[in-house]
Motif scaffolding. Structure first.
Motif, PDB file in Angstrom:
ATOM      1  N   ARG A 121      -6.472  29.557 -12.675  1.00  0.00           N
ATOM      2  CA  ARG A 121      -7.692  29.919 -13.270  1.00  0.00           C
ATOM      3  C   ARG A 121      -7.660  30.855 -14.544  1.00  0.00           C
ATOM      4  NH1 ARG A 121      -8.776  30.692  -7.535  1.00  0.00           N
ATOM      5  NH2 ARG A 121      -9.489  28.561  -6.975  1.00  0.00           N
ATOM      6  N   GLU A 122      -6.869  31.995 -14.325  1.00  0.00           N
ATOM      7  CA  GLU A 122      -6.675  32.948 -15.421  1.00  0.00           C
ATOM      8  C   GLU A 122      -6.279  32.257 -16.710  1.00  0.00           C
ATOM      9  OE1 GLU A 122      -4.076  35.951 -13.678  1.00  0.00           O
ATOM     10  OE2 GLU A 122      -5.715  36.793 -12.411  1.00  0.00           O
ATOM     11  N   LEU A 123      -5.193  31.259 -16.444  1.00  0.00           N
ATOM     12  CA  LEU A 123      -4.734  30.805 -17.657  1.00  0.00           C
ATOM     13  C   LEU A 123      -5.695  29.662 -18.141  1.00  0.00           C
ATOM     14  CD1 LEU A 123      -1.084  29.989 -16.274  1.00  0.00           C
ATOM     15  CD2 LEU A 123      -1.619  31.644 -18.082  1.00  0.00           C
ATOM     16  N   LEU A 124      -6.377  29.092 -17.503  1.00  0.00           N
ATOM     17  CA  LEU A 124      -7.329  28.215 -17.979  1.00  0.00           C
ATOM     18  C   LEU A 124      -8.344  28.725 -18.752  1.00  0.00           C
ATOM     19  CD1 LEU A 124      -8.293  26.023 -14.655  1.00  0.00           C
ATOM     20  CD2 LEU A 124      -6.851  25.324 -16.635  1.00  0.00           C
ATOM     21  N   ILE A 125      -8.795  30.029 -18.482  1.00  0.00           N
ATOM     22  CA  ILE A 125      -9.499  30.856 -19.323  1.00  0.00           C
ATOM     23  C   ILE A 125      -8.722  31.480 -20.483  1.00  0.00           C
ATOM     24  CG2 ILE A 125     -10.792  33.247 -19.414  1.00  0.00           C
ATOM     25  CD1 ILE A 125     -11.368  32.553 -16.438  1.00  0.00           C
ATOM     26  N   ALA A 126      -7.553  31.857 -20.318  1.00  0.00           N
ATOM     27  CA  ALA A 126      -6.956  32.632 -21.489  1.00  0.00           C
ATOM     28  C   ALA A 126      -6.377  31.605 -22.485  1.00  0.00           C
ATOM     29  CB  ALA A 126      -5.468  33.275 -20.938  1.00  0.00           C
ATOM     30  N   THR A 127      -6.369  30.364 -22.275  1.00  0.00           N
ATOM     31  CA  THR A 127      -5.675  29.166 -23.124  1.00  0.00           C
ATOM     32  C   THR A 127      -6.976  28.752 -23.726  1.00  0.00           C
ATOM     33  OG1 THR A 127      -5.910  27.365 -21.409  1.00  0.00           O
ATOM     34  CG2 THR A 127      -3.787  28.515 -21.917  1.00  0.00           C
ATOM     35  N   LYS A 128      -8.153  29.236 -23.486  1.00  0.00           N
ATOM     36  CA  LYS A 128      -9.630  28.955 -23.877  1.00  0.00           C
ATOM     37  C   LYS A 128     -10.047  27.502 -23.715  1.00  0.00           C
ATOM     38  CE  LYS A 128      -9.562  32.134 -27.834  1.00  0.00           C
ATOM     39  NZ  LYS A 128     -10.547  32.846 -26.907  1.00  0.00           N
ATOM     40  N   ALA A 129      -9.348  26.959 -22.463  1.00  0.00           N
ATOM     41  CA  ALA A 129      -9.445  25.496 -22.091  1.00  0.00           C
ATOM     42  C   ALA A 129     -11.156  25.421 -21.515  1.00  0.00           C
ATOM     43  CB  ALA A 129      -8.543  25.049 -20.924  1.00  0.00           C
ATOM     44  N   VAL A 130     -11.336  26.551 -20.665  1.00  0.00           N
ATOM     45  CA  VAL A 130     -12.714  26.419 -20.249  1.00  0.00           C
ATOM     46  C   VAL A 130     -13.741  26.455 -21.381  1.00  0.00           C
ATOM     47  CG1 VAL A 130     -14.478  27.776 -19.007  1.00  0.00           C
ATOM     48  CG2 VAL A 130     -11.950  27.603 -17.931  1.00  0.00           C
ATOM     49  N   GLU A 131     -13.498  27.395 -22.178  1.00  0.00           N
ATOM     50  CA  GLU A 131     -14.244  27.544 -23.479  1.00  0.00           C
ATOM     51  C   GLU A 131     -14.447  26.191 -24.155  1.00  0.00           C
ATOM     52  OE1 GLU A 131     -14.032  29.866 -27.560  1.00  0.00           O
ATOM     53  OE2 GLU A 131     -13.388  30.836 -25.799  1.00  0.00           O
ATOM     54  N   THR A 132     -13.409  25.601 -24.154  1.00  0.00           N
ATOM     55  CA  THR A 132     -13.304  24.381 -25.038  1.00  0.00           C
ATOM     56  C   THR A 132     -14.378  23.290 -24.261  1.00  0.00           C
ATOM     57  OG1 THR A 132     -11.261  24.837 -26.111  1.00  0.00           O
ATOM     58  CG2 THR A 132     -11.978  22.519 -26.006  1.00  0.00           C
ATOM     59  N   VAL A 133     -14.006  23.389 -22.814  1.00  0.00           N
ATOM     60  CA  VAL A 133     -14.729  22.208 -22.145  1.00  0.00           C
ATOM     61  C   VAL A 133     -16.304  22.512 -22.046  1.00  0.00           C
ATOM     62  CG1 VAL A 133     -15.213  21.384 -19.691  1.00  0.00           C
ATOM     63  CG2 VAL A 133     -12.912  21.647 -20.912  1.00  0.00           C
ATOM     64  N   GLU A 134     -16.600  23.730 -22.231  1.00  0.00           N
ATOM     65  CA  GLU A 134     -18.121  24.132 -22.096  1.00  0.00           C
ATOM     66  C   GLU A 134     -18.748  23.536 -23.540  1.00  0.00           C
ATOM     67  OE1 GLU A 134     -19.924  25.310 -19.979  1.00  0.00           O
ATOM     68  OE2 GLU A 134     -18.952  26.299 -18.360  1.00  0.00           O
ATOM     69  N   ARG A 135     -17.837  24.010 -24.672  1.00  0.00           N
ATOM     70  CA  ARG A 135     -18.354  23.364 -25.813  1.00  0.00           C
ATOM     71  C   ARG A 135     -18.409  22.061 -25.959  1.00  0.00           C
ATOM     72  NH1 ARG A 135     -14.960  25.904 -28.788  1.00  0.00           N
ATOM     73  NH2 ARG A 135     -13.478  23.990 -29.236  1.00  0.00           N
ATOM     74  N   MET A 136     -17.541  21.004 -25.400  1.00  0.00           N
ATOM     75  CA  MET A 136     -17.781  19.643 -25.147  1.00  0.00           C
ATOM     76  C   MET A 136     -18.985  19.183 -24.404  1.00  0.00           C
ATOM     77  SD  MET A 136     -13.648  19.076 -24.708  1.00  0.00           S
ATOM     78  CE  MET A 136     -13.627  17.274 -24.561  1.00  0.00           C
ATOM     79  N   ILE A 137     -19.142  20.131 -23.458  1.00  0.00           N
ATOM     80  CA  ILE A 137     -20.344  19.878 -22.519  1.00  0.00           C
ATOM     81  C   ILE A 137     -21.673  20.020 -23.247  1.00  0.00           C
ATOM     82  CG2 ILE A 137     -21.816  20.494 -20.783  1.00  0.00           C
ATOM     83  CD1 ILE A 137     -19.087  21.410 -19.253  1.00  0.00           C
ATOM     84  N   ARG A 138     -21.689  20.865 -24.217  1.00  0.00           N
ATOM     85  CA  ARG A 138     -22.792  20.959 -25.077  1.00  0.00           C
ATOM     86  C   ARG A 138     -22.943  20.066 -26.220  1.00  0.00           C
ATOM     87  NH1 ARG A 138     -20.896  26.593 -24.838  1.00  0.00           N
ATOM     88  NH2 ARG A 138     -20.224  26.414 -26.883  1.00  0.00           N
ATOM     89  N   ASP A 139     -21.824  19.702 -26.722  1.00  0.00           N
ATOM     90  CA  ASP A 139     -21.784  18.792 -27.740  1.00  0.00           C
ATOM     91  C   ASP A 139     -22.283  17.543 -27.241  1.00  0.00           C
ATOM     92  OD1 ASP A 139     -20.955  20.627 -29.568  1.00  0.00           O
ATOM     93  OD2 ASP A 139     -19.104  20.099 -29.690  1.00  0.00           O
ATOM     94  N   ARG A 140     -21.851  16.942 -26.067  1.00  0.00           N
ATOM     95  CA  ARG A 140     -22.236  15.724 -25.699  1.00  0.00           C
ATOM     96  C   ARG A 140     -23.708  15.819 -25.015  1.00  0.00           C
ATOM     97  NH1 ARG A 140     -17.412  16.073 -25.990  1.00  0.00           N
ATOM     98  NH2 ARG A 140     -15.880  14.042 -25.874  1.00  0.00           N
ATOM     99  N   TRP A 141     -24.300  16.767 -24.557  1.00  0.00           N
ATOM    100  CA  TRP A 141     -25.548  16.993 -24.138  1.00  0.00           C
ATOM    101  C   TRP A 141     -26.409  16.686 -25.252  1.00  0.00           C
ATOM    102  CZ3 TRP A 141     -29.522  17.458 -20.960  1.00  0.00           C
ATOM    103  CH2 TRP A 141     -30.527  18.126 -21.320  1.00  0.00           C
ATOM    104  N   GLN A 142     -26.211  17.457 -26.446  1.00  0.00           N
ATOM    105  CA  GLN A 142     -26.961  17.438 -27.557  1.00  0.00           C
ATOM    106  C   GLN A 142     -27.142  15.881 -28.189  1.00  0.00           C
ATOM    107  OE1 GLN A 142     -25.258  20.287 -30.284  1.00  0.00           O
ATOM    108  NE2 GLN A 142     -26.032  21.946 -29.165  1.00  0.00           N
ATOM    109  N   ARG A 143     -25.891  15.294 -28.113  1.00  0.00           N
ATOM    110  CA  ARG A 143     -25.613  13.888 -28.548  1.00  0.00           C
ATOM    111  C   ARG A 143     -26.583  13.033 -27.790  1.00  0.00           C
ATOM    112  NH1 ARG A 143     -20.172  11.221 -27.784  1.00  0.00           N
ATOM    113  NH2 ARG A 143     -19.733  13.395 -28.500  1.00  0.00           N
ATOM    114  N   GLY A 144     -26.411  13.205 -26.434  1.00  0.00           N
ATOM    115  CA  GLY A 144     -27.639  12.544 -25.397  1.00  0.00           C
ATOM    116  C   GLY A 144     -28.796  12.593 -25.764  1.00  0.00           C
ATOM    117  N   MET A 145     -29.154  13.861 -26.025  1.00  0.00           N
ATOM    118  CA  MET A 145     -30.676  14.128 -26.255  1.00  0.00           C
ATOM    119  C   MET A 145     -31.178  13.523 -27.489  1.00  0.00           C
ATOM    120  SD  MET A 145     -31.614  15.582 -23.525  1.00  0.00           S
ATOM    121  CE  MET A 145     -30.410  14.570 -22.660  1.00  0.00           C
ATOM    122  N   ARG A 146     -30.166  13.564 -28.588  1.00  0.00           N
ATOM    123  CA  ARG A 146     -30.715  12.908 -29.627  1.00  0.00           C
ATOM    124  C   ARG A 146     -30.878  11.389 -29.377  1.00  0.00           C
ATOM    125  NH1 ARG A 146     -26.753  16.575 -32.008  1.00  0.00           N
ATOM    126  NH2 ARG A 146     -25.202  14.779 -32.313  1.00  0.00           N
TER     127      ARG A 146
END
Length: 378
Positions: free
Chosen positions: A326-351
């Motif tokens: 879990r620490e590595l998933l955060i340190a590599t910014k994988a979690v941050e990247t996935v959260e951004r992917m979720i937001r991007d897809r949410w916005q695309r879907g709402m449009r």
């Protein structure tokens, strides 16, 4: 029910959840009613052996679940102007929950999962069961690997029963011949896509060479299409929606479906087991080829990569090792990247949702369901 939702144009998405709860209750009434009719149809001692299987399905249904697929189906019928008797639509929606139960039972067997919705998985219940009705009466109980094999086999068959009955519920729903012809290709596609996604998921387990594109493809087939896109399209088809509307639904549903699975990837590793009802060790021990892990491996430095490859997919992984992952998933910014992917897809879907020829109340209900799918804690 339909009129209440359709005339609530001025209501917000949050108030729409009250309407969705009414639909959810109506779907549950159809689901439990169908299982009860099956129980009452058991006329002889041999048939009565199915009573235990029905009980297990009722327990799984009653243990929770968001009913996301049935709700999307019903809202898909309602949003473009579905009118008239909604009983057949509710039965189709309930059949999607039975199909989901089939998928959960088989998935748990394949993953050797111990818990689901905060309780032992169906195959674990059967392995631990001391009820003489399901252990052969006075016969000596099987133990160890033999008991596990028997329980897995029985669970697979109960899952198969849920699959067969989901189809029966559709055919006995009272749909017109036109409606049945409209939804059949979508049902066939949904089932094929789920099986393909599950196949790819099993094949990719512990494969550290799976890249982000493949991980997303697995998520799209195993979860995104079958969770969001197809249930919505089935409801739209029941209302007589044409190919153009179905394609427009995909523009909304596919990105939201991917976001749903990306959230699932995070919850599988970081979620609170008391809320998710599942262990957060299983995905790591099983070596699930998720987008989250694929990103971490891609973005890791050499030392991080070595640690990840050593720990990920280790069937004996303990809490300490999982904490390192879990620490590595955060340190590599994988979690941050996935959260951004979720937001991007949410916005695309709402449009995309704004361009679908749905009532405003229908869009509000779908927006509410999308929020629930993406911002969930379980």
């Amino acid at each position: 029910m339909a009129e209440y939702l359709l005339t609530s144009d001025a209501r917000t998405a949050s108030s729409g959840k009250e309407n969705l709860s009414v639909i959810r209750d109506a779907v549950d009434a159809e689901l439990y009613g169908f299982l009860d009719r099956k129980r009452r149809s058991l006329l002889n001692p041999i048939d009565a052996q199915l009573g235990a299987a029905i009980g297990l399905l009722e327990e799984l249904a009653g243990a929770g679940g968001k009913r996301l697929r049935p709700l999307l189906c019903y809202c898909g019928w309602l949003a473009p102007g579905g009118t008239g008797d909604d009983a057949p639509v509710l039965k189709v929606a309930a059949s999607l929950e039975l199909f989901h139960m089939f998928a959960l039972i088989h998935d748990d067997v394949m993953d050797a999962s111990e818990s689901r919705r905060g309780r032992p998985t169906l195959h674990r219940q059967m392995a631990d069961d001391t009820d003489p009705r399901t252990t052969g009466g006075n016969r000596q109980r099987r133990r160890g690997d033999d008991a596990d094999r028997l329980a897995n086999n029985c669970a697979i068959l109960v899952g198969d029963l849920a699959l067969v009955w989901s189809d029966e519920l559709i055919h006995s729903s009272g749909l017109t011949s036109v409606q049945l012809r409209a939804v059949r290709p979508l049902l066939d596609a949904m089932r094929t896509e789920l099986m393909l996604g599950q196949y790819l998921d099993v094949r990719a387990a512990c494969d550290l060479g799976v890249d982000v594109d493949m991980a997303l493809a697995i998520a799209r087939h195993k979860s995104g299409r079958y969770t969001i896109e197809r249930p919505l399209q089935i409801g739209v088809a029941l209302a007589g929606g044409d190919e153009g509307v179905l394609r427009a639904c995909s523009d909304f549903a596919l990105p939201v479906g991917e976001a749903f699975q990306l959230r699932d990837d995070i919850l599988g590793v970081f979620g609170d087991p008391a809320v998710t009802g599942k262990s957060r060790l299983e995905d790591l021990r099983d070596g699930k080829a998720t987008t989250l892990v694929a990103l971490a491996l891609k973005q890791a430095n050499e030392a991080q990569h070595r640690t990840l490859t050593r720990l990920f997919g280790d069937p004996e992984l303990d809490d300490s090792g999982a904490a390192q992952v879990r620490e590595l998933l955060i340190a590599t910014k994988a979690v941050e990247t996935v959260e951004r992917m979720i937001r991007d897809r949410w916005q695309r879907g709402m449009r995309a949702l704004e361009d679908i020829p749905f009532s405003e109340a229908g869009r509000a209900a779908l927006r509410s369901l999308a929020v629930a799918a993406i911002e969930r804690k379980a």
